[in-house]
Design an enzyme around this catalytic site. Structure first.
Site, PDB file in Angstrom:
ATOM      1  N   ASP A 115      21.075  72.659  81.093  1.00  0.00           N
ATOM      2  CA  ASP A 115      21.900  72.531  80.159  1.00  0.00           C
ATOM      3  C   ASP A 115      22.874  71.451  80.513  1.00  0.00           C
ATOM      4  OD1 ASP A 115      23.327  73.899  77.696  1.00  0.00           O
ATOM      5  OD2 ASP A 115      25.082  73.559  79.121  1.00  0.00           O
ATOM      6  N   GLU A 161      26.424  69.046  79.371  1.00  0.00           N
ATOM      7  CA  GLU A 161      27.610  68.705  78.604  1.00  0.00           C
ATOM      8  C   GLU A 161      27.978  67.271  78.607  1.00  0.00           C
ATOM      9  OE1 GLU A 161      29.420  71.071  76.952  1.00  0.00           O
ATOM     10  OE2 GLU A 161      28.204  72.574  77.785  1.00  0.00           O
ATOM     11  N   HIS A 177      30.092  76.753  77.144  1.00  0.00           N
ATOM     12  CA  HIS A 177      30.300  75.160  76.917  1.00  0.00           C
ATOM     13  C   HIS A 177      30.687  74.631  78.277  1.00  0.00           C
ATOM     14  CE1 HIS A 177      29.812  75.668  72.778  1.00  0.00           C
ATOM     15  NE2 HIS A 177      31.180  76.253  72.801  1.00  0.00           N
ATOM     16  N   ASP A 210      26.456  78.027  80.934  1.00  0.00           N
ATOM     17  CA  ASP A 210      25.156  78.140  79.771  1.00  0.00           C
ATOM     18  C   ASP A 210      24.000  78.067  80.273  1.00  0.00           C
ATOM     19  OD1 ASP A 210      27.531  78.344  77.926  1.00  0.00           O
ATOM     20  OD2 ASP A 210      27.169  76.456  77.103  1.00  0.00           O
TER      21      ASP A 210
END
Length: 222
Positions: A23, A25, A181, A186
């Site tokens: 994951d 960001e 987030h 996540d």
């Protein structure tokens, strides 16, 4: 019995691919122009019964690459301040060298020939990972250049929902929206969801498939 035991090995479950849950960001939606700010990578393992589970997770806060675009809306959404020194951010290259090392070691230990990215809405994460690897001019990436396992698609099929939080809850996996987030949070929830789907398919009799030799014998008898 030996065929079943062999099918329970990770190297045979996904055609020799080693699943790596990722994951990211970011500071926007454009992998070419927007900064990669955080990445987490969860490695998986398979037990003797052929059940998939979490092995370990790597996590890095990333320094925006030189000239990177930082969309204010994206930063407001994920709550990341790229200038905060407490992030302990490292360069993209430093992070990916560590990721490559860990992934290749786990891939080799599982006797798999290549790794494949697992992510929720995988095209997004795969795009940012691929672009960062390209920017850093890193060679011999362990990841397949285009194939992925998308848990949004898999969850839609297996659970009937594509949103990560709701799919996790429906699968009995606790999900705290206040922690969402964060790449670390996540990634681990995505890994749990992927393992749940793979293991449920096995429990329902979907794996292992009938051995090729048995199938040929059956066809011959008919």
């Amino acid at each position: 019995m030996s065929d079943i035991s062999d099918a329970n090995k990770l190297k045979h479950r996904f055609r020799g691919y080693f699943p790596v849950v990722i994951d990211v960001e970011t500071a926007g939606f454009n992998s070419q122009t927007d900064a990669l700010l955080e990445i987490a990578v969860t490695l998986l393992k398979m037990d003797d019964e052929g059940l998939l589970g979490i092995d370990k997770t790597l996590h890095f806060n990333i320094e925006p690459f030189e000239g990177a675009n930082l969309e204010p809306e994206a930063l407001a959404f994920n709550g990341i301040d790229p200038t905060n020194p407490l992030r302990g951010a490292v360069s993209e290259k430093e992070a990916f060298l560590e990721i490559f090392k860990a992934v290749k070691k786990a891939q080799k230990a599982s006797d798999c020939h290549r790794s494949i990215i697992v992510a929720h809405n995988a095209a997004f994460d795969h795009g940012f990972v691929s672009k960062a690897i390209e920017r850093c001019d890193l060679k011999r990436s362990p990841f397949h250049p285009f194939a992925t396992f998308d848990t949004a698609t898999l969850a839609g099929l297996a659970i009937g929902h594509t949103v990560l939080a709701k799919a996790c809850i429906m699968a009995g996996i606790p999900f705290d929206n206040k922690e969402a987030h964060s790449a670390l949070y996540d990634t681990e929830r995505t890994a749990e969801l992927f393992c749940y789907i793979v293991n449920r398919w096995k429990h329902l009799g979907g794996w292992p498939l009938l051995a090729a030799g048995e199938s040929e014998d059956t066809d011959g008898e008919e």
